[in-house]
Design a protein around this motif. Structure first.
Motif: not given
Length: 152
Positions: A58-59, A62, A105-109, A111, A115
């Motif tokens: 994920v990091a 992102a 976890e697409q939303p976290k990506v 982000n 952000d």
């Protein structure tokens, strides 16, 4: 503070706007609304490839999404004749994440893009958004994001 000054403070230099890779235009303006075609994840080393839930975490996803946001701003700057300070606000992003069938976890990506835009633009960077999975993306990239912007 101007957008250009804030980007400089963040250590971000907008690249030249990427040229379209197929039969489309990079952006279309209608009135004060600018529609920017999908920008794929790329950085100084070339395309950022990978599949979330397989060979990318994920990091890293992102970080790839942030690069898409930088490319979106580069297109906005080009559409505004080189003056990024004509950007009024980010209206909507649609983010596509190259991911496995069980990755959720697409939303976290996405982000990573959201952000960054809020950090760079403040309230003008807050936007409506969709974050969806894709079985594959062009050139094997990890993320592609399109955007709608208000400009003056």
């Amino acid at each position: 503070m101007s957008i250009a000054s804030k980007l400089a403070e963040l250590g971000v230099t907008l690249p030249d706007a990427p040229a379209p890779a197929a039969n489309y235009v990079p952006y279309v303006r209608t009135g004060d609304i600018l529609y920017v075609s999908g920008q794929v994840s790329s950085g100084p080393g070339g395309f950022i490839t990978g599949k979330l839930g397989d060979d990318m975490d994920v990091a890293a996803g992102a970080a790839a999404a942030k690069q898409c946001a930088i490319s979106l701003l580069a297109q906005v700057k080009a559409a505004c004749g080189g003056d990024i300070d004509r950007l009024v606000r980010v209206v909507k992003l649609t983010g596509f994440v190259n991911s496995t069938a069980n990755f959720t976890e697409q939303p976290k990506v996405i982000n990573g893009a959201s952000d960054f835009l809020v950090e760079a633009l403040g309230d003008a960077g807050r936007h409506a958004r969709s974050a969806v999975s894709a079985a594959a993306l062009p050139l094997g990239v990890a993320v592609e994001i399109e955007g709608i912007f208000q400009i003056k």
